[in-house]
Write an enzyme that holds these catalytic residues in place. Structure first.
Site, PDB file in Angstrom:
ATOM      1  N   GLU A   1      -3.031  -9.026   2.752  1.00 54.79           N
ATOM      2  CA  GLU A   1      -3.335  -8.481   4.285  1.00 54.79           C
ATOM      3  C   GLU A   1      -4.917  -8.789   4.560  1.00 54.79           C
ATOM      4  OE1 GLU A   1      -2.888  -4.586   5.155  1.00 54.79           O
ATOM      5  OE2 GLU A   1      -2.100  -6.469   3.485  1.00 54.79           O
TER       6      GLU A   1
ATOM      7  N   CYS B   1       1.016  -1.020  -0.130  1.00 58.18           N
ATOM      8  CA  CYS B   1       0.099   0.241   0.320  1.00 58.18           C
ATOM      9  C   CYS B   1       0.872   1.993  -0.007  1.00 58.18           C
ATOM     10  CB  CYS B   1      -1.018  -0.156   1.444  1.00 58.18           C
ATOM     11  SG  CYS B   1      -2.174   0.904   1.181  1.00 58.18           S
TER      12      CYS B   1
ATOM     13  N   HIS C   1      -3.945  -4.335   0.021  1.00 56.33           N
ATOM     14  CA  HIS C   1      -3.784  -4.737   0.390  1.00 56.33           C
ATOM     15  C   HIS C   1      -3.641  -6.470   0.831  1.00 56.33           C
ATOM     16  CE1 HIS C   1      -3.801  -1.481   3.222  1.00 56.33           C
ATOM     17  NE2 HIS C   1      -4.690  -0.828   2.595  1.00 56.33           N
TER      18      HIS C   1
END
Length: 264
Positions: free
Chosen positions: A218, A97, A216
């Site tokens: 994650e 990011c 992202h």
């Protein structure tokens, strides 16, 4: 009051770190350190969150996370004395990011200041705000937040497939990942994957051993987990091969351009 309640968030993160971790997440002081760390731990990876220069330099691979503004993030790296260290890393480095944006030359995200933010200058591209006029024309809000599709590019740099960067091995074209951002890197020769939101932009960029994703991973479910798993399989030898391939491709392109010019 017990002593452990006095620990800072960063100290709590590092209190139980594995001593044999091969993957280091740079402690930039940003808010998403835990989520990035936990995503790697779900893959049974041993990770270390630290701003210790020796440990970062010795790591097998390095993650540069970031949320917030470019100015604040770069100020943190300067304060910790990490700018030149990061610029000189030779192992695989993944920016996430804002971490991806920090790999660029400059960011137009001024944060109330009168000049552009100078970034790490590793990947020669600039970070600008998503085109508000295009977004308005399509009734799209800013920031770009939510799930969107990836289009993988032919910028391979040593991939198993001639069309896919190693970071995206096993990822299908058109896969969905999760974005939260207002600024973006434009499409360029360094684009590894692109996305469209009012305009086309780089969802991932890379140069040599450095790569970054605007989304992202994650927060991107199975697709994000696969991308992180791919990163965990990278090592410096693979990145060295990528650099050689990149140099050969560049030399071949220059030779073709020279031959074409000579024929004219």
């Amino acid at each position: 009051m017990q002593q452990d309640t006095l620990l800072t968030a960063s100290q709590q993160l590092t209190a139980n770190e594995p001593s044999d971790a091969e993957t280091v997440i740079i402690d930039t002081g940003c808010a998403n350190l835990n989520s990035v760390r936990f995503a790697f731990e779900r893959l049974d990876a041993k990770v270390l969150v630290t701003d210790d220069k020796a440990k970062i330099k010795a790591a097998k691979r390095v993650v540069l996370p970031g949320v917030g503004t470019a100015g604040a993030a770069m100020a943190s790296l300067h304060e910790k004395g990490l700018v030149e260290l990061i610029q000189g890393l030779t192992q695989p480095v993944l920016g996430v990011c804002l971490g991806m944006q920090m790999l660029a030359a400059i960011s137009k995200e001024r944060g109330g200041k009168g000049q552009d933010c100078e970034c790490l200058g590793i990947i020669p591209t600039d970070i600008c705000e998503l085109d508000t006029q295009l977004l308005k024309a399509e009734s799209l809000p800013l920031p770009h937040m939510g799930w969107n599709q990836l289009k993988l590019t032919t910028n391979s740099q040593g991939a198993n497939s001639p069309n896919v960067h190693p970071l995206f091995a096993g990822i299908e074209d058109g896969s969905y990942v999760y974005f939260v951002h207002s600024y973006r890197a434009p499409l360029s020769e360094f684009t590894l994957a692109e996305c469209s939101y009012g305009e086309g932009f780089s969802a991932a960029i890379g140069k040599g051993n450095f790569m970054g994703v605007q989304f992202h991973p994650e927060k991107s479910a199975a697709v994000g987990a696969q991308i992180l798993r791919n990163f965990l399989q990278m090592d410096e030898l693979q990145m060295n091969k990528a650099l050689v391939n990149e140099a050969l491709q560049s030399s071949s392109a220059d030779g073709q351009a020279g031959a074409k010019k000579a024929d004219q």
